[in-house]
Design an enzyme around this catalytic site. Structure first.
Site, short mmCIF file in Angstrom:
data_model
loop_
_atom_site.label_atom_id
_atom_site.label_comp_id
_atom_site.label_asym_id
_atom_site.label_seq_id
_atom_site.Cartn_x
_atom_site.Cartn_y
_atom_site.Cartn_z
N ASN A 146 52.99 18.15 38.06
CA ASN A 146 53.96 18.34 39.15
C ASN A 146 53.27 18.49 40.51
O ASN A 146 53.92 18.66 41.52
CB ASN A 146 54.86 19.55 38.88
N ARG A 204 35.15 44.50 43.72
CA ARG A 204 36.59 44.27 43.59
C ARG A 204 37.11 45.05 42.39
O ARG A 204 36.43 45.15 41.36
CB ARG A 204 36.89 42.78 43.38
N TYR A 253 47.84 36.77 34.20
CA TYR A 253 47.28 35.46 33.83
C TYR A 253 46.70 35.51 32.42
O TYR A 253 47.04 34.68 31.57
CB TYR A 253 46.19 35.06 34.82
N ILE A 265 40.01 20.60 35.76
CA ILE A 265 39.49 20.34 34.42
C ILE A 265 40.18 19.13 33.81
O ILE A 265 39.55 18.30 33.14
CB ILE A 265 39.64 21.59 33.53
N SER A 311 41.47 30.74 27.83
CA SER A 311 40.53 31.35 28.78
C SER A 311 39.83 32.55 28.16
O SER A 311 40.40 33.25 27.31
CB SER A 311 41.30 31.79 30.02
N ILE A 315 29.53 38.80 48.51
CA ILE A 315 29.16 39.20 47.15
C ILE A 315 29.77 40.58 46.88
O ILE A 315 29.43 41.56 47.55
CB ILE A 315 27.63 39.25 46.97
N CYS A 366 51.66 20.83 41.90
CA CYS A 366 51.78 22.09 42.64
C CYS A 366 50.41 22.66 42.97
O CYS A 366 50.27 23.47 43.89
CB CYS A 366 52.62 23.11 41.87
N PHE A 386 34.91 29.66 29.63
CA PHE A 386 34.27 30.70 30.42
C PHE A 386 34.37 30.29 31.91
O PHE A 386 35.46 30.27 32.46
CB PHE A 386 32.89 31.02 29.86
N LYS A 427 48.04 33.69 28.74
CA LYS A 427 47.23 32.88 27.83
C LYS A 427 47.24 33.47 26.42
O LYS A 427 47.33 32.74 25.43
CB LYS A 427 45.78 32.79 28.35
N ARG A 464 27.86 35.96 34.93
CA ARG A 464 28.91 35.18 34.27
C ARG A 464 28.28 33.98 33.56
O ARG A 464 27.18 33.55 33.89
CB ARG A 464 29.97 34.69 35.27
#
Length: 335
Positions: free
Chosen positions: A32, A291, A148, A12, A124, A216, A34, A177, A152, A230
């Site tokens: 950096n 998942r 995560y 981004i 996010s 999927i 990474c 999103f 945020k 989504r």
């Protein structure tokens, strides 16, 4: 204006650097590397048609950040730097809090010392947790479900507290999103290492033969076709949202939040169909079990950004797919 992009060599950040340069800003990158590659700098310069200033370093190095802010006479910061994989954050929470939360504290400390008090933060939609209603607006309850997302959310709360303590600060949290696609040149795009965590790069790698088939995760959700829905937004629409954020920030002190999405959800099968129709590629796939932690649908309410920022996403799902495929073909050509 000189704009510091922490993590500016990433997906981004690099697209935002292009948007900034096109609008007459001067982007300065601090990274950096990474989770990005130095080769992106030469490709950025090819797009922008002039050198791009880049300092290699970690945002947690407060003295370095302050030096960059002063030497480059930075007017505002867009803070992208941080780790971003949800699954990895569950396995490595300390690393995520160290990089994301500690890194932001270091940045804010340097900004305060250098008297640079304009900040756009890369947040996010994960801060909303499991949707309680759709579409998700900025008043939706906040309830992150992984390290995560919580990192945020902690940062958003820190920024809100800081803004309340000193009216000189101007800070905006942009809740992304699902960014997809690539710059129209095909020279930059999303470049995950290993097996992609996100749908679009997985589809792209199947299309060029790098992966055999798309998995999927679940086809029994309460959605239009049983697959997850989504809100996918073209990365250049997202980048242009940062231009609108900077403009708004200059006139509005304090702390604010905005969703950046399209306001429309697309299912996995709809994304596959759009990719196939826009590129001519065929995407082999198989259904596998859901998942843990995945939800059926998630998409944004975008009225606030449209009204206050005079910004809205304009690029279509087909444009997202075609640009992503063009980038992946280019990327695959030098692997």
């Amino acid at each position: 204006m000189n704009i510091l992009l922490t993590g500016g060599a990433g997906y981004i950040g690099s697209h935002t650097a292009v948007a900034l340069a096109s609008a007459g800003y001067t982007p300065i990158i601090l990274d950096n590397f990474c989770n990005s590659d130095k080769s992106v700098l030469k490709r950025l310069e090819k797009i922008i048609q002039k050198p791009v200033a880049c300092v290699e370093g970690d945002v947690r190095n407060t003295s370095l950040v302050e030096k960059v802010l002063r030497e480059h006479e930075i007017n505002a910061v867009i803070h992208f730097a941080g780790l971003k994989a949800v699954g990895e954050s569950v396995q490595k929470p300390i690393e995520y809090y160290a990089n994301n939360v500690q890194g932001t504290i270091s940045l804010l400390d340097a900004m305060r010392s250098a008297n640079v008090k304009n900040l756009v933060f890369s947040s996010s939609a994960t801060v909303y947790g499991d949707p309680q209603y759709l579409p998700i607006d900025e008043h939706h309850p906040l309830s992150a479900t992984n390290a995560y997302g919580r990192s945020k959310l902690h940062i958003e709360e820190m920024l809100k507290d800081l803004a309340a303590s000193d009216p000189a600060w101007k800070m905006m949290c942009l809740r992304y999103f699902n960014p997809v696609g690539a710059h129209q040149s095909g020279l930059i795009g999303e470049d995950p290492s290993g097996i992609p965590n996100n749908l679009m790069p997985f589809i792209q790698q199947v299309a060029v033969g790098k992966l055999p088939k798309l998995k999927i995760f679940g086809n029994d959700y309460d959605t239009i076709d049983g697959t997850g829905v989504r809100d996918y937004i073209h990365v250049m629409d997202l980048a242009e949202g940062h231009l609108a954020a900077l403009s708004h920030l200059s006139k509005n002190p304090g702390w604010s939040t905005f969703n950046l999405g399209t306001g429309k959800g697309s299912s996995v099968l709809e994304m596959i169909a759009a990719f196939e129709s826009s590129t001519g590629a065929k995407i082999a796939f198989e259904y596998v079990p859901r998942r843990a932690g995945d939800i059926a649908s998630c998409y944004a309410a975008v009225d606030k950004a449209q009204a206050a920022l005079s910004w809205s996403a304009k690029r279509t799902l087909e444009e997202m797919c075609a640009s992503g495929h063009q980038w992946q073909n280019y990327r695959h050509s030098f692997v």
